[in-house]
Scaffold this active site. Sequence first.
Site, PDB file in Angstrom:
ATOM      1  N   HIS A   1       5.443  78.183 -39.404  1.00  0.00           N
ATOM      2  CA  HIS A   1       4.208  78.181 -40.204  1.00  0.00           C
ATOM      3  C   HIS A   1       4.464  77.618 -41.599  1.00  0.00           C
ATOM      4  CE1 HIS A   1       3.910  81.389 -37.200  1.00  0.00           C
ATOM      5  NE2 HIS A   1       2.602  81.380 -37.325  1.00  0.00           N
TER       6      HIS A   1
ATOM      7  N   GLU B   1      -1.525  79.802 -30.209  1.00  0.00           N
ATOM      8  CA  GLU B   1      -0.125  80.223 -30.064  1.00  0.00           C
ATOM      9  C   GLU B   1       0.187  80.742 -28.660  1.00  0.00           C
ATOM     10  OE1 GLU B   1       0.661  81.498 -34.731  1.00  0.00           O
ATOM     11  OE2 GLU B   1      -0.021  82.997 -33.292  1.00  0.00           O
TER      12      GLU B   1
END
Lengths: 114, 281
Positions: free
Chosen positions: B59, B240
């Site tokens: 991230h 995800e």
Amino acid sequence: MSGPRNIPGTTLFDGAQAIKGYALNKMCYSFNSAVNREEFKRDEDAYCARYDLTAEQREALRRRNVLDLIAAGGNVYYLAKFAGILGLDVQDLGAQQTGMTKEAFKARLVAAGR
Amino acid sequence: MARIVGAVTTSHIPAIGKAIARNLHEDPYWKPFFDGYPPVHRWLAKVRPDVAVIFYNDHGLNFFLDQMPTFAVGAAPEYRNADEGWGIPTLAPAPGDQRLSWHVIEQLVSEDFDVTTCQEMLVDHAFTIPMALLWPGEGAWPVRTVPICINTVQHPLPSAARCYKLGQAVGRAVESYDEDLRVVVIGTGGLSHQLDGERAGFINRAFDTQFMEKLPGDPQWATRYSVAELIELTGTQGIELLMWLAARGALGRHASAVHSNYHIPISNTAAGLMVMESRAA
């Protein structure tokens, strides 16, 4: 396949957004460093001047407005590091983007589990 | 030969890191989430993995938009965690297994997965939080690790079908490794959630439930969807679930769930957990 698709209230971070937001995201990526976060807090204008931000990006930062930052090419993962400087968590961001109070936003999440 | 003992798929929400540091396991908000993990600990004590292959998404700790690999495989002696900018505790480095990493890399490239290789690689909360959930007690990870990072930051993302096939190829790579190792495959992230835009706070219990039901026995059910369709169904970060599909792919054709948990909400997210094992047809 995943061609253009309009999902309401959603901006997919694609090549066009990546180009538009590069400087803004690059600055936010620098906030992984505590030293950089402190420098930003000490003199926000000076820090922003190091990056080639657009006027739209600078204004969205000044206003701490997440939807405007996304419209200016910001990517949520890098913007989260800017939000960290401000002491805002993802529920603060959610509340701001949906125009709700944080309590109402959290209550809506709880309701989604029922 | 190396053998895959099973797969664990789990959410990796950053707030979990703070909750662990503050020992909030019995707090009413957190208890329904943390109560899902003791059965995983018992399962791990039974299968005793030597190595964890971990599918996760960075991230913005290791990778920036200057160079963004679609699939990146760690080949480092150890993987360090670092400051992500918004204040979760930094965890101890995880040991790598360079020889296994290079075997996986060689096998993947020979199967036309042209991966990026990383001899230095910071790992973020998507790697460290599942480690802390599976092996509580920071600092003494009982497994070596092979991290495999899948891009979910910048579109185009790899398709669900492609991530599933990547997992299958990783499974074949591990099972062709000449060392006697027990390997657990971990997929981190999800389930449905969206952090950005006016649609922030989106959660889809019905889809998540169906996804978890289908994953062990019919993993290709989810691969029919495009990335955009999956984002519409699960949110911008719900994508995800690609990590779950990759982990499931490594188990081979037939698998069954031996444990699962699902709880809404943790932070902005529907938190999911599964343990799956391969089985004979």
